[in-house]
Design an enzyme around this catalytic site. Structure first.
Site, PDB file in Angstrom:
ATOM      1  N   GLN A  26       0.822  -1.213   0.000  1.00 15.49           N
ATOM      2  CA  GLN A  26       0.000   0.000   0.000  1.00 15.49           C
ATOM      3  C   GLN A  26       0.857   1.265   0.000  1.00 15.49           C
ATOM      4  O   GLN A  26       1.685   1.457   0.891  1.00 15.49           O
ATOM      5  CB  GLN A  26      -0.912   0.027   1.219  1.00 15.49           C
ATOM      6  CG  GLN A  26      -1.756   1.297   1.285  1.00 15.49           C
ATOM      7  CD  GLN A  26      -2.954   1.148   2.191  1.00 15.49           C
ATOM      8  OE1 GLN A  26      -2.847   1.283   3.403  1.00 15.49           O
ATOM      9  NE2 GLN A  26      -4.088   0.829   1.607  1.00 15.49           N
ATOM     10  N   LEU A  77       3.883  10.501   7.586  1.00 10.86           N
ATOM     11  CA  LEU A  77       2.486  10.363   7.190  1.00 10.86           C
ATOM     12  C   LEU A  77       1.662  11.592   7.573  1.00 10.86           C
ATOM     13  O   LEU A  77       1.744  12.083   8.696  1.00 10.86           O
ATOM     14  CB  LEU A  77       1.901   9.136   7.899  1.00 10.86           C
ATOM     15  CG  LEU A  77       0.394   8.910   7.763  1.00 10.86           C
ATOM     16  CD1 LEU A  77       0.054   8.445   6.367  1.00 10.86           C
ATOM     17  CD2 LEU A  77      -0.086   7.890   8.784  1.00 10.86           C
ATOM     18  N   ARG A 109      -7.083   4.165  -1.023  1.00  7.09           N
ATOM     19  CA  ARG A 109      -5.700   4.634  -1.151  1.00  7.09           C
ATOM     20  C   ARG A 109      -5.040   4.203  -2.455  1.00  7.09           C
ATOM     21  O   ARG A 109      -4.245   4.951  -3.024  1.00  7.09           O
ATOM     22  CB  ARG A 109      -4.877   4.131   0.035  1.00  7.09           C
ATOM     23  CG  ARG A 109      -5.302   4.794   1.313  1.00  7.09           C
ATOM     24  CD  ARG A 109      -4.591   4.212   2.517  1.00  7.09           C
ATOM     25  NE  ARG A 109      -4.999   4.927   3.724  1.00  7.09           N
ATOM     26  CZ  ARG A 109      -4.652   4.558   4.960  1.00  7.09           C
ATOM     27  NH1 ARG A 109      -3.916   3.487   5.147  1.00  7.09           N
ATOM     28  NH2 ARG A 109      -5.056   5.264   5.989  1.00  7.09           N
ATOM     29  N   HIS A 161       3.431   2.472   2.785  1.00  5.54           N
ATOM     30  CA  HIS A 161       2.812   2.617   4.094  1.00  5.54           C
ATOM     31  C   HIS A 161       2.487   1.286   4.769  1.00  5.54           C
ATOM     32  O   HIS A 161       2.615   1.154   5.985  1.00  5.54           O
ATOM     33  CB  HIS A 161       1.524   3.423   3.923  1.00  5.54           C
ATOM     34  CG  HIS A 161       0.792   3.732   5.184  1.00  5.54           C
ATOM     35  ND1 HIS A 161       1.404   4.360   6.254  1.00  5.54           N
ATOM     36  CD2 HIS A 161      -0.490   3.515   5.567  1.00  5.54           C
ATOM     37  CE1 HIS A 161       0.517   4.517   7.231  1.00  5.54           C
ATOM     38  NE2 HIS A 161      -0.626   4.002   6.849  1.00  5.54           N
TER      39      HIS A 161
END
Lengths: 578, 247
Positions: free
Chosen positions: A230, A242, A285, A353
């Site tokens: 991801q 982030l 995402r 991530h």
């Protein structure tokens, strides 16, 4: 400190601590070891920001949460696991409330929930924008009250002890003293989290090296769906820190260099002033990160010293809301970018991530090796399929930490036999490590090999991949494995030798990188976070299946496929923005 | 060279060194580099034997506290350019035994943290079937600040009493005790008072206030200690005036 325990947890983050607490509460006579390479409150759960999903509102339903998760995962989730997960998640979040977690509240004192990407209803519990931090500290502090939880803080696990298909414990190095010990147990649960550091640009902490994935893989347990990485659409350039999806859930816009909310060009709906669920900035995402790449190709991104970026615009949210609901975002922007999101645009770009794949488990965390369990990001149950929805992972560590804890406790209670063969294995491992650690100055630096691996991964296994780039990467990684054998070790002290640990972590990452590339190479379709430029369509005929990758005795890998479990939601098109 | 800064890094190996020494390294310091980036540059490019802790590099895991030019700092949130033209001196956190180089022994800190019973204590557990404890935003604000502690230990490194009196539980542990005492869901403040009203608990603090100055999370441990002293004083006054109400 006895070196035998009933259940041994590798990793002391959210999943590990939840498992420890579950066992301590339900089986108080069992001895529980938490073996972690960092103090538990340093674990990477601490960095999670946005929230944890669990149905709580009357106008929401478990089926809707399940459907959002399954469609978000591009139909690669096992639906029986998802149904169980969404049912148990609210209870787990509530349990954490009873342990003192400072969840954000409505004016009347009830739990507040916020919107999140890919979710059709508000069901994300949050503690401002430091949710992971508060969850981890609540779990850690709660765990301190149980005498049966024995902590091995700053012990680094190097091997699983396996005899005849069953796991009997681990070998670990104590950082402070350098001593290498066998720690045996009736059952072992891997809770080591993800592997973002395989890539150069990641939100993941320095400790996220795929330790548990490599340990299981080397011990003979297959990894599942490792090709699904991801990319979070909004990381700060240079650091990769982030910026939570909650910024968009609270109403933030993503805009390109022309000031356009570009997601409208990618089948994600029409721009509205207020956030619309499952639409635009609240899309999943994978789709948002893919849209970024297309914007760069169109020349719509903004060039910076650290590559192309787009902008996250929070200015219209106002200072009061930002301070109340997104204080950490403001703090991070001010500190690391010298930008105040109240009045300025935040530069962002996609950043590695989360790993959807991991050690293949059933819904009790059981792996294919007897006595070995896995929970949290290290595991692949799979509830996340080809693309995880934001805020499902913090619930996942609770639900599956608890389930794996119960299953491991039960196994350990009924399997009290020991193995003498593993003690010989432990002696061999000690010798292997001592040889590995002998000072060598003739080879390449750890950091140089690591950089090359990370560059290879970004170039070949990023948001878009192709058969050609993946084949090349497989060759490069193979060569890196060879070069790693003679890597330079300058430090020959036994005391807190972090160079040795870095070398062992690189070995783990090289294993994990190989499984990612080889899994991606064989999946000749595009699904969720796995986008092949040479196979741009989803292919349910061939690939409505989990990739299982096994390590062969000669070090090569073997891939097979396992059908996805479908219960009530047959594969369909993913539709957002309507 | 104006694009490099000298880092003077404390080195110590228990196997060989009688005391700490300093080693100098020249590192780049682009605008976005924090002190930790400088240390990583040394470790990766110049000297693999340097030992220090770090993890999240975003100011939340609490691992990378060190002494930077004499002050306790999170090295991931302290910019090298702020120390130009240098040199900048990096030492382990003060008031803790040094294990090696920049790594200190946190065992004592962990024991003290645990001693204040930092978990929610209830006389009777509320069943999960009855839902959540209600807690209004105002009630949350009562303890929220003290729940923000990341256990980075900067406050203890800054506290002169913590360095002198090894029994003093320290600002972080007291703030954490207050985090639970002020949480309306908790009923354990009496139990914590036993630990904290000892000489080694709150009374050790002479209110220098350094702890709050260095806290990267604005937890204000000094405020927690003052508030606690008041509670404890009232409590002991009550037990003096009204002994029949003692436990």
């Amino acid at each position: 400190m006895s070196n035998h325990h009933d259940v041994l947890l590798v990793g002391g983050g959210g999943a590990g601590l939840r498992a420890a607490i579950e066992i301590a509460e339900t089986n108080s006579h069992l001895s529980i070891a938490v073996v972690s390479k960092v103090y538990p409150m340093r674990s990477h759960t601490v960095s999670a920001e946005g929230g944890a999903a669990g149905v709580i509102r009357d106008d929401d339903s478990l089926d809707e949460h399940a459907y959002d998760t399954i469609s978000g995962g591009d139909w690669l989730c096992d639906q029986d696991s998802v149904e169980m997960f969404v049912e148990e998640a609210p209870r787990e979040l509530l349990r954490l409330e009873h342990s003192g977690c400072p969840w954000s509240r409505e004016p009347d004192g009830q739990i507040a929930v916020r919107a999140f990407g890919g979710m059709k209803n508000k069901r994300t519990w949050f503690a401002a924008d430091k949710t992971g931090f508060h969850m981890l500290h609540t779990l850690f502090q709660t765990s301190l009250k149980y005498k049966s939880v024995v902590r091995y803080d700053e012990w680094f696990v190097t091997k699983l002890l396996v005899d005849d298909g069953r796991v009997y414990g681990v070998v670990a190095i104590e950082l402070m003293s350098g001593r290498i010990e066998a720690i045996t147990a009736g059952a072992v649960i891997l809770c080591t989290g993800g592997c973002g550091r395989v890539f150069p640009f990641t939100t993941n902490a320095n400790i996220k090296n795929g330790d548990g994935m490599s340990l299981a893989y080397r011990a003979g347990a297959p990894l599942a769906d490792m090709e699904f990485i991801q990319y979070h659409p909004t990381g700060l350039p240079f650091t990769g820190i982030l910026i939570t999806e909650a910024t968009r859930a609270e109403g933030g816009y993503l805009i390109n260099k022309n000031g356009d909310r570009y997601l409208q060009d990618y089948g994600l709906g029409k721009p509205e002033p207020k956030p619309v669920l499952r639409s635009m900035e609240l899309g999943p995402r994978d789709r948002l990160s893919q849209a970024f790449v297309k914007e760069v190709e169109k020349g719509h991104a903004v060039d910076t010293d650290f590559g192309p970026v787009v902008h996250l615009d929070l200015r219209h949210l106002g200072e009061e809301l930002i301070n109340r609901k997104l204080p950490f975002v403001r703090e991070l922007c001010l500190k690391y970018e010298n930008i105040d999101p109240v009045t300025e645009l935040i530069p962002v770009r996609p950043v590695v991530h989360y790993m959807m794949g991991g050690v293949h488990t059933d819904m009790n965390g059981a792996t294919s090796l007897a006595g070995l369990y896995a929970a949290g990001e290290v595991a692949c149950v799979s509830i996340n399929g080809a693309n995880r929805l934001g805020s499902n992972s913090l619930s996942e560590i609770l639900v599956f930490g608890a389930r794996a804890g119960r299953a491991a406790a039960e196994y350990a209670s009924s399997h009290t036999d020991t193995s003498t063969a593993v003690l010989a294995q432990a002696a061999d491992e000690r010798n292997r490590l001592q040889q590995r650690f002998t000072r060598k100055r003739s080879g390449e630096r750890i950091a140089d090999l690591r950089d090359e691996m990370q560059k290879t991964m970004e170039q070949s296994a990023g948001i878009y991949r192709s058969g050609e780039s993946l084949s090349q990467a497989a060759d490069t990684l193979h060569e890196l494995q060879d070069r790693f054998a003679s890597v330079t070790i300058e430090d020959d002290s036994r005391t807190f030798n972090t160079e040795r640990i870095s070398a062992l972590e690189l070995a783990y990452m090289l294993d994990v990188a190989e499984t990612i590339v080889n899994s991606a190479l064989r999946r000749e379709e595009s699904r969720g976070a796995h986008q092949r430029t040479d196979f741009p369509a989803r292919d349910d005929k061939r690939y409505l299946a989990h990739t299982l990758i096994h390590r062969e005795p000669d070090g090569s890998c073997r891939v097979e496929y396992l059908p996805v479990t479908i219960t009530r939601w047959p594969p369909a098109e993913r539709i957002y923005g309507t | 060279m104006n694009d490099r800064i000298t880092m003077q890094v404390a080195r110590y190996l228990p196997e060989g060194d009688a005391e700490l020494s300093y080693q100098e390294y020249e590192v780049p310091y682009p605008r976005e580099w924090v002190v930790l980036d400088g240390l990583n540059y040394i470790k990766d490019r110049l000297d693999g034997s340097l030992s220090y802790r770090w993890s999240c590099r975003m100011g939340i895991c609490g691992s990378c506290g060190m002494t930077v030019n004499g002050e306790p700092k999170l090295t991931c949130a302290t910019f090298l350019a702020d120390y130009a033209p240098g040199p900048v001196r990096i030492e382990p956190l003060q008031n803790f035994p040094v294990i090696r180089d920049l790594v200190v022994d946190t065992g004592d800190f962990m024991r003290k943290l645990t001693s204040v019973k930092p978990w929610l204590i209830r006389e009777e557990e509320k069943p999960l079937s009855e839902g959540e404890h209600l807690q209004t935003p105002a009630e949350l604000d009562q303890y929220k600040q003290y729940s923000m502690c990341i256990n980075c230990m900067l406050c203890c490194a800054a506290c002169p009493v913590y360095g002198l009196d090894s029994e003093f539980v320290g600002p972080a542990a007291i703030a954490l005790a207050q985090r639970y005492n002020l949480d309306g869901r908790d009923q354990g403040s009496k139990l914590r008072l036993d630990v904290l009203s000892d000489h080694e608990g709150i009374w050790g603090c002479t209110f220098v206030g350094e702890c709050s100055k260095v806290c990267p999370e604005n937890v204000d441990p000094a405020g927690a200690i003052q508030r606690y002293k008041l509670t404890a004083a009232m409590d002991s006054l009550k037990s003096f005036l009204m002994p029949w109400r003692g436990s």
